[in-house]
Design an enzyme around this catalytic site. Structure first.
Site, PDB file in Angstrom:
ATOM      1  N   ARG A   1      -5.668   4.894 -22.680  1.00 26.46           N
ATOM      2  CA  ARG A   1      -5.309   6.287 -22.975  1.00 26.46           C
ATOM      3  C   ARG A   1      -5.240   7.106 -21.692  1.00 26.46           C
ATOM      4  NH1 ARG A   1      -9.671   7.989 -26.477  1.00 26.46           N
ATOM      5  NH2 ARG A   1     -10.572   6.009 -25.859  1.00 26.46           N
TER       6      ARG A   1
ATOM      7  N   HIS B   1     -16.876   3.288 -29.983  1.00 26.44           N
ATOM      8  CA  HIS B   1     -15.721   3.425 -29.104  1.00 26.44           C
ATOM      9  C   HIS B   1     -14.498   3.609 -29.987  1.00 26.44           C
ATOM     10  CE1 HIS B   1     -12.787   2.749 -26.005  1.00 26.44           C
ATOM     11  NE2 HIS B   1     -13.729   2.676 -25.095  1.00 26.44           N
TER      12      HIS B   1
END
Ligand SMILES: Cc1cc2nc3c(=O)[nH]c(=O)nc-3n(C[C@H](O)[C@H](O)[C@H](O)COP(=O)(O)OP(=O)(O)OC[C@H]3O[C@@H](n4cnc5c(N)ncnc54)[C@H](O)[C@@H]3O)c2cc1C
Ligand code: SF4
Ligand code: SF4
Ligand code: FES
Lengths: 555, 251
Positions: free
Chosen positions: A346, A326
């Protein structure tokens, strides 16, 4: 609190924020997304999977001769925890319809559906029920519910995300069952986020062409997992839960059916045999193998146990050559290194920045590409920030989110995240987070079909332990869906199977046979698997443990 | 903290690789503190979490660690500090050690969890009256709230349950980890977190507004509306599929 020497860099992040905000508002990508060639280049040079030492040939078992992740090959080429001849196979300690190995999301969903289909089950689990990766997902679950979306569109997104290596029948099962899972969970009492007009509140995730990420604030996994556990506990007559009792080997019958498992009480160190008409492996992933030395987002018991147990019994593995890192694991403070910073940060406008406060990558590239770009920024371009203990990181500008979405947005939508950092005097509404890729997800696993059947009759596999549905790259939100869809399916089809299967005498011959294979391949090792738990005992303590006996990682 | 940096000591065949995260180790000399783990003195790094300190001291944790990130509630810990009469509570995985800390983990809290059929309950105060009558013994001392490592308004959600305000129980208990620290401190012997779970399940099943889109989509699937397109996609060659993928529009 960030150390003094990071202040200059933090100032640069502040200074460039206004300019980056305008970029974000322009509606254009804040940084040019990579072309196919650029992606290939950064992956080849910087993604840990593409390094030569990351993979090696496995020398024994069903996938013999294949190149797979080195640490996985290591656990496959290791000794069993048990000696077959010590067990009296005529006298199992428990008998049940279905043995479910793993009390995470997939295991609990399977137990509930199996019960509704008339089968009793025993859940063998390593820690407490729900001490599992399923408890930890924050981002959410994909499902094609909104009118402008469709299950077939979800299908296409998942295939593309997995580089078209996904097994089509599995992807269909997952995407077509999606809306039903949303409903099933709501009927069980899961509190989904909703819009004022009562429609589901959904967001984008990496690689989705429609907003379909369903959430329960940022405790999605915890809410779902606790609901499933509570339901399991409401049926003590049909579902028996054995905690701190991991399964360490499968039991077969003379005709080659899977017929239960050997359980190990980690506290009293006793072994118990469970005879079951069918067995479901739902042991989750392998983050605690710390592949390539990476920190992990995974729970304490994520050691890939299902893989080796199934493999010894003759089950085929699929896509064991790919690992998901990740991009945004925490890098500072040290105490939370590796912890997950959800992709939704994000998604909501958080931007990754280098130490000059500059953007260097499009924020929502696929996970593998984004991770590789972070590593390049740090290791090749030396534009990362180093922590006092020597870790690398790039900034993830969270304060920007409150400016884009309105003050208070972070508090309301990311309470777990805010809490995680405020404990260390970092207020992520005012200061960015420092992040670096963290070992996150086991893309491959035991190969299954849409009924969760492996190539061994009576052995079903569901959730992160299985392989095929995500190809070589899983999209965010598809594994919470995966464990629900396939947990339910495993419960249903295993229950049906128990109605007609007739077990023969029990056998542990496959264990002895596997040991012989090890010997024949001249593999000399003191490795032992299933690993069960990682060991974090410091070297100097170990040196003083003069009379201690370690079996693999366990004392 | 040391703990989560180490790989399990098991590899032999694979030679140790340089850690990708630590290219330039420059660890400053470690500041140490003295803590008392279950009464026994250990020197541990000053910046360790309680969980890290326990492992640093040489314990292999079997109970008392789950997610290691503050989600599962497996690591409830109580401690006292020197010269301070107070009992403190925290999660071992996220609480830092302090000089002189005297600590013990409570990995399992005995708690009752009545069995019920969610389909047969009604979303009102009666559910709590029948299953958790002890909540009406709450003396509003607020000890539960003070004990909560998640800083939840625990007493307020119990009070909401007493009033039958299920939405409030859901809302205030949403981030509860079932760590049990409230329950172990409560003079009325209430098991708060199970009350919270009941409140949330009642809300999700009965009170949350239902999505019309969801019902519509389920009907479509039942009527096999997507069968044809699925068959097409599933039999499509890789390059055809690829083309469709890259040509798709994004919301
Ligand atoms: C921090 C984090 C965040 C995530 N966020 C998201 C997200 O937002 N969206 C998404 O889709 N996915 C997310 N994921 C991935 C997703 O949560 C997992 O892939 C999924 O929950 C796996 O479910 P499972 O039931 O297969 O495994 P788990 O939930 O891990 O359950 C496996 C269980 O089996 C037990 N076990 C292991 N070995 C044995 C043994 N030998 N015997 C008995 N029991 C054993 C384990 O202890 C565990 O309890 C996230 C994962 C993590 C770690
Ligand atoms: S600790 Fe118990 S009695 Fe005190 S306020 Fe909380 S629930 Fe009520
Ligand atoms: S409400 Fe109670 S069980 Fe829940 S997190 Fe707070 S102290 Fe723990
Ligand atoms: S180990 Fe899960 S909350 Fe601490």
């Amino acid at each position: 609190m960030y150390p003094e020497y990071m202040r200059d860099s933090l100032k640069l992040v502040d200074e460039t924020r206004q300019k980056r905000l305008e970029l974000e508002k322009s509606g254009k990508p804040v940084f040019a997304p990579m072309t196919a060639e650029e992606r290939d280049d950064v992956l080849n040079k910087f993604h840990p999977d593409y390094k030569k030492e990351s993979r090696r040939v496995v020398h024994i078992g069903p996938n013999k001769g294949e190149e797979i992740t080195t640490e996985v090959a290591d656990i496959l080429e290791s000794h069993s925890r048990i000696r077959a001849e010590l067990f009296n196979l005529d006298k199992p300690d428990y008998e049940t319809d279905i043995l479910i190995v793993g009390g995470g999301g997939a295991g609990c969903a399977a137990a509930i559906i199996a019960m509704q289909n008339g089968a009793k089950s025993i859940i063998s689990t390593k820690l407490r029920m729900g001490d599992a990766n399923s408890m930890m997902s924050q981002g959410g679950m994909q499902a094609a519910v909104p009118a402008k979306d469709s299950p077939t569109r979800h299908y296409l997104d998942a295939m593309g995300g997995g580089h078209f290596d996904n097994k089509p029948d599995l992807v269909r099962a997952m995407t077509e069952d999606g809306p039903e899972v949303v409903k099933w969970l709501e009927d069980l009492g899961v509190v989904w986020d909703k819009n004022p007009d009562h429609s589901m509140y959904v967001l984008h995730g990496g690689g989705t062409s429609r907003k379909r990420m369903h959430s329960c604030r940022d405790y999605t996994g915890a809410i779902i997992m606790r609901t499933l556990m509570d339901e399991v506990r409401n049926h003590p007559d049909e579902i028996t839960v054995l905690e701190f009792m991991p399964t360490v080997e499968l039991i077969m019958d003379k005709k080659g059916h899977c017929a239960g498992g050997v359980l190990y009480n980690m506290e009293t160190e006793e072994y118990f045999m469970v005879r079951a008409k069918a067995t479901i492996i739902a042991t989750g992933g392998y983050g605690r193998l710390h592949i390539r030395g990476f920190d992990t987002t995974n729970h304490y018991g994520a050691t890939g146990d299902g893989l080796i147990m199934a493999y010894r019994a003759g089950a085929k593995l699929m896509y064991m050559d790919s690992v998901q890192y990740h991009p945004t694991g925490a890098s500072f403070p040290e105490q939370i290194a590796g912890f997950l910073i959800t992709e939704k940060i994000r998604g909501a406008g958080g931007q990754p920045l280098n130490r000059h406060g500059e953007l260097f990558v499009f924020p929502r590239e696929p996970r593998d590409v984004e991770s590789a770009a972070f590593i390049r920024e740090c290791l090749e371009r030396h534009n990362g920030i180093q922590t006092p203990s020597g870790r690398w990181g790039v900034w993830l500008d969270s304060p920007l989110i409150d400016i884009i979405q309105g003050a208070g947005y972070l508090y309301k939508n990311f309470p777990a995240m805010v809490r995680q950092f405020i404990r260390y005097q970092i207020d992520i509404t005012k200061e960015p987070m420092l992040v670096y890729p963290s070992l996150h997800y086991q893309n491959g696993g035991v190969e299954i079909n849409a009924k969760c059947e492996s190539n061994i009759p009576g052995l079903y596999v569901a959730g992160e332990a299985s392989g095929g549905v995500h190809g070589r790259n899983r999209l965010m939100g598809n594994s919470v869906l995966d464990y629900n869809v396939f947990g339910r399916r495993a419960g249903k089809y295993a229950a049906e199977y128990t109605k007609h299967v007739k077990l023969d005498k029990l056998s542990l011959k496959h264990i002895t046979a596997y040991e012989n294979e090890l010997k024949k391949a001249r593999i000399k090792t003191d490795r032992m698997a299933p690993v069960l738990l990682p060991s974090y005992t410091p070297e100097d303590v170990r040196k003083r443990q003069l009379t201690a006996h370690y079996e693999g990682t366990l004392r | 903290m040391m703990a989560n940096k180490k790989a399990p000591a098991k590899k032999k065949a694979a030679p140790a690789k340089p850690r990708p995260v630590k290219t330039k180790p420059q660890e400053p000399p470690k500041e140490m503190v003295m803590v008392y783990i279950m009464g026994k003195a250990h020197r541990v790094p000053a910046d360790a979490t309680i969980m890290g300190a326990i492992e640093y001291a040489g314990y292999q944790i079997k109970r008392g660690a789950g997610c290691r990130e503050g989600f599962c509630g497996a690591c409830a810990t109580v401690y006292r500090l020197p010269g301070d009469y107070k009992i403190y509570t925290g999660l071992a995985c996220t609480t830092l050690v302090q000089e002189g800390m005297w600590l013990s983990q409570l990995p399992v809290i005995p708690a009752q969890k009545p069995v019920y059929d969610i389909k047969k309950l009604e979303p009102n105060v009666a559910a709590f009256q029948v299953l958790y009558p002890e909540i009406f013994r709450c003396v509003a001392c607020n000890t539960c709230t003070k004990a909560c490592p998640q800083s939840l308004e625990v007493m307020d959600y119990i009070q909401a349950a007493i009033r039958g305000d299920i939405e409030k129980v859901m809302d205030l208990s949403f981030d509860c980890l079932s760590c049990g620290l409230c329950a172990i401190r409560c003079p009325a012997e209430i098991v708060h977190y199970n009350v919270g779970i009941l409140g949330r399940r009642l809300y999700g099943r009965y009170l949350a507004p239902k999505s019309p889109e969801l019902e519509a989509r389920l009907k479509e699937i039942q009527q096999k509306k997507y069968d044809k397109e699925y068959k097409e996609l599933m039999s499509a060659k890789r390059d055809v599929l690829k083309k469709r993928y890259y040509a798709r529009d994004t919301e």
